[in-house]
Write a protein that holds these residues in place. Structure first.
Motif, PDB file in Angstrom:
ATOM      1  N   ARG A  83       0.827  -1.206   0.000  1.00 54.18           N
ATOM      2  CA  ARG A  83       0.000   0.000   0.000  1.00 54.18           C
ATOM      3  C   ARG A  83       0.863   1.258   0.000  1.00 54.18           C
ATOM      4  O   ARG A  83       0.512   2.267  -0.624  1.00 54.18           O
ATOM      5  CB  ARG A  83      -0.944  -0.017   1.197  1.00 54.18           C
ATOM      6  N   HIS A  84       2.008   1.206   0.682  1.00 52.76           N
ATOM      7  CA  HIS A  84       2.912   2.359   0.748  1.00 52.76           C
ATOM      8  C   HIS A  84       3.528   2.655  -0.613  1.00 52.76           C
ATOM      9  O   HIS A  84       3.567   3.815  -1.051  1.00 52.76           O
ATOM     10  CB  HIS A  84       4.011   2.075   1.775  1.00 52.76           C
ATOM     11  N   TYR A  85       4.013   1.637  -1.288  1.00 49.15           N
ATOM     12  CA  TYR A  85       4.721   1.828  -2.550  1.00 49.15           C
ATOM     13  C   TYR A  85       3.797   1.871  -3.766  1.00 49.15           C
ATOM     14  O   TYR A  85       4.029   2.631  -4.709  1.00 49.15           O
ATOM     15  CB  TYR A  85       5.738   0.708  -2.747  1.00 49.15           C
TER      16      TYR A  85
ATOM     17  N   GLY B 258       0.050   1.509  -3.618  1.00 46.51           N
ATOM     18  CA  GLY B 258      -1.346   1.867  -3.412  1.00 46.51           C
ATOM     19  C   GLY B 258      -2.314   0.731  -3.637  1.00 46.51           C
ATOM     20  O   GLY B 258      -3.445   0.951  -4.084  1.00 46.51           O
ATOM     21  N   LYS B 259      -1.900  -0.493  -3.336  1.00 44.76           N
ATOM     22  CA  LYS B 259      -2.754  -1.659  -3.542  1.00 44.76           C
ATOM     23  C   LYS B 259      -2.461  -2.695  -2.462  1.00 44.76           C
ATOM     24  O   LYS B 259      -1.406  -2.645  -1.819  1.00 44.76           O
ATOM     25  CB  LYS B 259      -2.516  -2.268  -4.931  1.00 44.76           C
TER      26      LYS B 259
ATOM     27  N   ASP C 210      10.274   2.972  -4.445  1.00 43.31           N
ATOM     28  CA  ASP C 210       9.629   4.051  -5.193  1.00 43.31           C
ATOM     29  C   ASP C 210      10.641   4.943  -5.903  1.00 43.31           C
ATOM     30  O   ASP C 210      10.255   5.752  -6.754  1.00 43.31           O
ATOM     31  CB  ASP C 210       8.733   4.892  -4.280  1.00 43.31           C
TER      32      ASP C 210
END
Length: 233
Positions: free
Chosen positions: A168-170, A172-173, A199
């Protein structure tokens, strides 16, 4: 002298039994109980005075692609060894004796023991504890469960722990939707989270990502441990 030797033997056996009970107590419950935190997360919060990001997800909520990528990157013999990769250990010792830097050679099981119970750094004392914990972990906890716990507590960036928080951090899923390239990139940062950033991948990180993808293709999906089906009886 005989009396002294008997006293030493008695307390040696008592100490050995205490250590054995401690190792069993630390590892056997992991077969059923999800750890709420880890030594690394606790140290991180204490040193930086921040709340780390981590969200536990079950094994089937993490994509097999990410599981395979981590095995390909960190421990390709994981499905078949008993906690130690003897060939990697021999190579690490030979390199050190030849004057090279002391490197890890830790399996996923050893890394799990370190992250869950121990502290960062490279020294023989910690390696000894790591090895002592790896044996009961392999004895009491199935392979898929070891990988599930590892993927939920491994550090992927400063303050980011576990596959779900990292995905989720890198990207968004959730970790269940990670693609092959994203999985390889996440696995590539594991040796140095924070310094290697998914990222903002460096040339080194991109090269490592491509190497991991190649290793994943060589191993195949069958290399991912799966839970044993429950007996219908």
């Amino acid at each position: 002298m005989r009396r002294f030797l008997r006293w030493c033997l008695k307390w040696t056996w008592r100490f050995a039994l205490l250590v054995l009970l401690l190792l069993v107590g630390l590892t056997l419950p992991l077969r059923w109980i999800d750890p709420s935190t880890s030594a690394y997360m606790t140290l991180d919060e204490w040193r930086t005075d921040r709340v780390v990001r981590q969200e536990w997800v079950p094994y089937d909520h993490i994509s097999d692609t990410l599981k395979l990528a981590v095995i390909a990157a960190e421990d390709q013999k994981f499905p078949h060894h008993f906690g130690f990769d003897l060939e990697q250990i021999r190579q690490a010792i030979d390199t050190h004796l030849d004057g090279g830097r002391l490197r890890g050679a830790s399996t996923i099981t050893q890394q799990l023991a370190r992250n869950l119970y121990l502290w960062p750094g490279q020294n023989w004392l910690r390696k000894g504890f790591e090895a002592a914990l790896a044996v009961p972990l392999e004895l009491f906890v199935p392979k898929h469960r070891l990988l599930e716990i590892y993927l939920n507590i491994a550090e992927f960036d400063d303050g980011i722990y576990g596959a779900e928080a990292a995905a989720r951090h890198y990207f968004g899923k959730p970790a269940s939707l990670i693609t092959r390239d994203e999985a390889a990139l996440l696995a590539a940062v594991l040796p140095a989270p924070g310094r290697l950033e998914a990222d903002r991948p460096s040339e080194f990180l991109r090269d490592r990502q491509l190497w991991i993808i190649d290793q994943m293709e060589n191993l195949g999906r069958a290399w991912v441990p799966q839970p044993q089906p429950k007996d219908s009886n």
